[in-house]
Design a protein around this motif. Structure first.
Motif, PDB file in Angstrom:
ATOM      1  N   ARG A  80     -11.292  12.092  -6.486  1.00  0.00           N
ATOM      2  CA  ARG A  80     -11.504  10.766  -5.907  1.00  0.00           C
ATOM      3  C   ARG A  80     -10.319  10.371  -5.029  1.00  0.00           C
ATOM      4  NH1 ARG A  80      -9.447   6.390  -7.557  1.00  0.00           N
ATOM      5  NH2 ARG A  80      -8.986   7.174  -9.638  1.00  0.00           N
ATOM      6  N   ILE A  81      -9.103  10.606  -5.518  1.00  0.00           N
ATOM      7  CA  ILE A  81      -7.896  10.233  -4.764  1.00  0.00           C
ATOM      8  C   ILE A  81      -7.798  11.050  -3.474  1.00  0.00           C
ATOM      9  CG2 ILE A  81      -5.377  10.383  -4.788  1.00  0.00           C
ATOM     10  CD1 ILE A  81      -5.584   9.575  -7.825  1.00  0.00           C
ATOM     11  N   ILE A  82      -7.983  12.344  -3.556  1.00  0.00           N
ATOM     12  CA  ILE A  82      -7.870  13.217  -2.385  1.00  0.00           C
ATOM     13  C   ILE A  82      -8.933  12.860  -1.340  1.00  0.00           C
ATOM     14  CG2 ILE A  82      -8.084  15.621  -1.575  1.00  0.00           C
ATOM     15  CD1 ILE A  82      -5.471  15.003  -3.105  1.00  0.00           C
ATOM     16  N   MET A 138       0.844  -1.183   0.000  1.00  0.00           N
ATOM     17  CA  MET A 138       0.000   0.000   0.000  1.00  0.00           C
ATOM     18  C   MET A 138       0.893   1.252   0.000  1.00  0.00           C
ATOM     19  SD  MET A 138      -3.137  -1.215   2.469  1.00  0.00           S
ATOM     20  CE  MET A 138      -4.300  -0.013   1.911  1.00  0.00           C
ATOM     21  N   VAL A 139       0.355   2.324  -0.557  1.00  0.00           N
ATOM     22  CA  VAL A 139       1.114   3.571  -0.665  1.00  0.00           C
ATOM     23  C   VAL A 139       0.270   4.722  -0.127  1.00  0.00           C
ATOM     24  CG1 VAL A 139       2.402   2.762  -2.675  1.00  0.00           C
ATOM     25  CG2 VAL A 139       0.300   4.063  -3.018  1.00  0.00           C
ATOM     26  N   ASP A 140       0.947   5.816   0.190  1.00  0.00           N
ATOM     27  CA  ASP A 140       0.232   7.026   0.596  1.00  0.00           C
ATOM     28  C   ASP A 140      -0.663   7.453  -0.564  1.00  0.00           C
ATOM     29  OD1 ASP A 140      -0.168  10.029   0.723  1.00  0.00           O
ATOM     30  OD2 ASP A 140       0.774   9.679   2.660  1.00  0.00           O
ATOM     31  N   LYS A 141      -1.884   7.835  -0.255  1.00  0.00           N
ATOM     32  CA  LYS A 141      -2.839   8.168  -1.315  1.00  0.00           C
ATOM     33  C   LYS A 141      -2.343   9.302  -2.219  1.00  0.00           C
ATOM     34  CE  LYS A 141      -5.813  11.343   1.294  1.00  0.00           C
ATOM     35  NZ  LYS A 141      -7.177  11.539   1.798  1.00  0.00           N
ATOM     36  N   PHE A 189      -1.685   0.619  -4.814  1.00  0.00           N
ATOM     37  CA  PHE A 189      -1.076   1.460  -5.851  1.00  0.00           C
ATOM     38  C   PHE A 189      -1.923   1.556  -7.110  1.00  0.00           C
ATOM     39  CE2 PHE A 189       0.506  -2.717  -6.925  1.00  0.00           C
ATOM     40  CZ  PHE A 189       0.478  -2.723  -8.312  1.00  0.00           C
ATOM     41  N   TRP A 190      -2.758   0.574  -7.422  1.00  0.00           N
ATOM     42  CA  TRP A 190      -3.549   0.617  -8.649  1.00  0.00           C
ATOM     43  C   TRP A 190      -4.786   1.503  -8.514  1.00  0.00           C
ATOM     44  CZ3 TRP A 190      -3.080  -4.120  -5.954  1.00  0.00           C
ATOM     45  CH2 TRP A 190      -4.195  -4.490  -5.218  1.00  0.00           C
ATOM     46  N   LYS A 191      -5.018   2.064  -7.364  1.00  0.00           N
ATOM     47  CA  LYS A 191      -6.203   2.891  -7.152  1.00  0.00           C
ATOM     48  C   LYS A 191      -6.079   4.309  -7.733  1.00  0.00           C
ATOM     49  CE  LYS A 191      -9.027   0.731  -3.965  1.00  0.00           C
ATOM     50  NZ  LYS A 191     -10.123   1.092  -3.113  1.00  0.00           N
ATOM     51  N   LEU A 231       1.592   8.403  -9.566  1.00  0.00           N
ATOM     52  CA  LEU A 231       1.437   7.203 -10.389  1.00  0.00           C
ATOM     53  C   LEU A 231       0.530   7.466 -11.588  1.00  0.00           C
ATOM     54  CD1 LEU A 231       1.144   4.496  -7.593  1.00  0.00           C
ATOM     55  CD2 LEU A 231       3.107   4.936  -9.096  1.00  0.00           C
ATOM     56  N   ALA A 232      -0.541   8.218 -11.376  1.00  0.00           N
ATOM     57  CA  ALA A 232      -1.425   8.582 -12.486  1.00  0.00           C
ATOM     58  C   ALA A 232      -0.649   9.406 -13.512  1.00  0.00           C
ATOM     59  CB  ALA A 232      -2.637   9.360 -11.977  1.00  0.00           C
TER      60      ALA A 232
END
Length: 139
Positions: free
Chosen positions: A64-66, A1-4, A75-77, A10-11
């Motif tokens: 959505r991410i924030i 998992m990564v920090d949001k 990470f795929w989110k 990543l995007a």
């Protein structure tokens, strides 16, 4: 998992790589096909995708991410399922068109150049938002 917040990076990375690759194919197809008409069509395609599609998608994914409640995410989110499906469809369709010569080189030139540049700049927008959220807003 990564920090949001890393999902924004990543995007940007995925969109920029995809944009570069599509833009590269388009530019290669311009060799021997360059004309004012094709350049004009590339600009139209760029403006259409950048301002009517990708800007909205960047805003939607950023929001959505924030708004994720948990600070750690898979990470795929950086994409939602709908976006992964759209990306898979676009990549598959583009490969099928090119491999089977379903479009002329001039079409590939103007369409891929406009689309790729719009996608690349949208990736850069994600990088900008990532920097803003992580560094500028924390000053």
């Amino acid at each position: 998992m990564v920090d949001k917040k890393l999902l924004l990076f990543l995007a940007g990375f995925v969109w920029s790589i995809a944009g570069y690759n599509v833009l590269h194919i388009g530019c290669q197809s311009y060799i021997g096909n360059i004309s004012l008409k094709l350049i004009t069509l590339s600009i139209i395609i760029f403006l259409f995708f950048k301002y009517l599609i990708f800007n909205k998608m960047v805003k939607k994914h950023t929001k959505r991410i924030i708004e994720y409640k948990n600070s750690k995410q898979w990470f795929w989110k950086f994409f939602d399922i709908k976006s992964f499906i759209i990306m898979a469809f676009m990549m598959s369709f583009g490969i099928i068109v090119r491999v089977n010569n379903l479009a002329s080189e001039s079409f590939i030139a103007f369409f891929y150049t406009g689309l790729g540049f719009a996608l690349l700049l949208s990736g850069f927008k994600f990088f900008y938002i990532y920097i803003k959220v992580n560094f500028i807003n924390n000053l």
